[in-house]
Design an enzyme around this catalytic site. Structure first.
Site, PDB file in Angstrom:
ATOM      1  N   CYS A  59     -23.775  21.440   9.577  1.00  0.00           N
ATOM      2  CA  CYS A  59     -22.388  21.155   8.887  1.00  0.00           C
ATOM      3  C   CYS A  59     -21.510  20.305   9.340  1.00  0.00           C
ATOM      4  O   CYS A  59     -21.504  19.855   8.571  1.00  0.00           O
ATOM      5  CB  CYS A  59     -21.734  22.590   9.590  1.00  0.00           C
ATOM      6  SG  CYS A  59     -20.973  22.449  11.963  1.00  0.00           S
ATOM      7  N   HIS A 116     -17.196  25.171  12.963  1.00  0.00           N
ATOM      8  CA  HIS A 116     -18.153  24.672  11.324  1.00  0.00           C
ATOM      9  C   HIS A 116     -17.114  24.730  10.661  1.00  0.00           C
ATOM     10  O   HIS A 116     -16.131  24.794  10.710  1.00  0.00           O
ATOM     11  CB  HIS A 116     -18.582  26.773  11.004  1.00  0.00           C
ATOM     12  CG  HIS A 116     -19.171  26.349   9.454  1.00  0.00           C
ATOM     13  ND1 HIS A 116     -20.739  25.980   9.208  1.00  0.00           N
ATOM     14  CD2 HIS A 116     -19.488  26.687   8.226  1.00  0.00           C
ATOM     15  CE1 HIS A 116     -21.312  26.264   8.592  1.00  0.00           C
ATOM     16  NE2 HIS A 116     -20.179  26.601   7.599  1.00  0.00           N
ATOM     17  N   HIS A 161     -21.395  23.183   2.143  1.00  0.00           N
ATOM     18  CA  HIS A 161     -21.396  23.111   3.732  1.00  0.00           C
ATOM     19  C   HIS A 161     -23.254  23.323   3.836  1.00  0.00           C
ATOM     20  O   HIS A 161     -23.568  23.647   2.982  1.00  0.00           O
ATOM     21  CB  HIS A 161     -20.481  23.761   3.746  1.00  0.00           C
ATOM     22  CG  HIS A 161     -21.395  25.236   4.043  1.00  0.00           C
ATOM     23  ND1 HIS A 161     -20.976  26.288   5.005  1.00  0.00           N
ATOM     24  CD2 HIS A 161     -21.995  26.351   2.596  1.00  0.00           C
ATOM     25  CE1 HIS A 161     -21.361  27.616   3.878  1.00  0.00           C
ATOM     26  NE2 HIS A 161     -21.915  27.470   3.534  1.00  0.00           N
TER      27      HIS A 161
END
Length: 346
Positions: A261, A309, A321
């Protein structure tokens, strides 16, 4: 009397074999059977059957287990990134210390050599102009000239040594920090095998569940990004992030063929000339806070209380993402996970 008893026994025996005496037994048997059927029905209604989990339940379970792994991955990214930065700093300090030490050693040696030569053989040519000019006529004057020159050299040496010692002190502290970070880095790297095994186990479970359900997709969208009406560095970063859709998730990866990420957001913004650290926590601190109502394409969007994240916001409640292992880079609604906030970089 014997004849009467014989007749009674014969009559009872005949009734028994004729079925007259079976009716009570049949009625009891039927009653017991009814109880068994009722009990079985009650038991079956009390114990629910094991229904197959839905696809949403499968994804939720995998997401829950992945949330336990991703913080460890981001911690590895943090330590590894900091270690690389500090190793670079240490190398730069070494480059500064080396010539300073050499300069101090040469100057000190030169002072010693000049003094030794002067007292052994008289002044060298570099002092002749001063010593023969008529000003320093006595030996005391000559020694004073030498002393002044030597003092200046010593002051220069002292200044060089002071700078060198300051750099050495910085490097000692940095070396101690690097040693600690290397130990952490090695410890987390050693856990990589266990993490990879956990990821493999999750993916096998996911594949089996989806194969059983006759479905192979994920929860996100793998199509192209919608049109983004933003220019400049943010537009470049968004277009770069969108161009990675479909590429696999690999933890610790920063592109160009795979990403995690924070690796994806780092890669996307690097294409626009903005350098981000490969760690969600650092990226949070590298940006300026932005409210949801003011969020624009290119802003970073963070999730979970520990910020483990991050995604690239593209507008209209959507982001690009790298979700997790087994799911490629994709578009997803930002409300799919617990949102913490936005940061604007660039």
């Amino acid at each position: 009397m014997a004849r009467v008893l014989t007749r009674l026994r014969t009559r009872n025996h005949a009734k028994l074999h004729s079925g007259y005496g079976k009716r009570p037994i049949v009625r009891v048997a039927r009653w017991v059977l009814t109880l068994v059927i009722v009990a079985a029905g009650a038991l079956s209604s009390a114990v629910p059957g094991h229904a197959q989990p839905t696809l949403a339940q499968i994804e939720d379970e995998l997401d829950a287990q992945w949330r336990k792994l991703e913080p460890v991955i981001e911690q590895y990214n943090k330590v590894h990134s900091e270690l690389k930065v500090n190793q670079k700093k240490a190398a730069e300090l070494d480059e500064r210390i080396r010539p300073l030490s050499l300069q101090a050693d040469l100057a000190a040696a030169e002072i010693g050599e000049v003094a030794n030569r002067y007292y052994r053989t008289g002044p060298s040519s570099e002092f002749n102009a001063l010593l023969k000019s008529g000003s320093p006529t006595s030996l005391a004057d000559q020694l004073m000239v030498l002393d002044r020159i030597s003092s200046r050299r010593q002051q220069q040496v002292a200044a060089v040594l002071d700078t060198r010692d300051r750099y050495l002190s910085e490097k000692q502290a940095l070396d101690a920090l690097i040693a600690r970070q290397q130990a952490q880095d090695e410890e987390l790297a050693a856990r990589r095998k266990a993490i990879d095994a956990d990821i493999e186990r999750l993916e096998q479970a996911r594949a089996a569940a989806y194969q059983t359900a006759g479905y192979t997709g994920g929860s996100g969208v793998s199509g192209p990004c919608p049109a983004v009406s933003v220019g400049g560095a943010a537009g470049t970063a968004v277009r770069t992030a969108c161009a990675q859709i479909g590429k696999p998730y690999v933890w610790g990866a920063t592109g160009p063929s795979s990403f995690d990420c924070s690796g994806l957001t780092q890669y996307a913004w690097a294409s626009a000339g903005v350098q981000l650290t490969h760690f969600t926590g650092s990226q949070w601190n590298q940006g300026v806070p932005v409210g949801r109502a003011e969020a624009l394409p290119g802003d970073l969007v963070f999730f979970f209380s520990d910020l483990h994240h991050v995604g690239m916001y593209i507008g209209n409640g959507l982001m690009v993402h790298a979700p997790r292992a087994g799911q490629p880079v994709q578009i997803e609604n930002i409300d799919h996970m617990p949102l913490v906030g936005f940061r604007r970089v660039g």
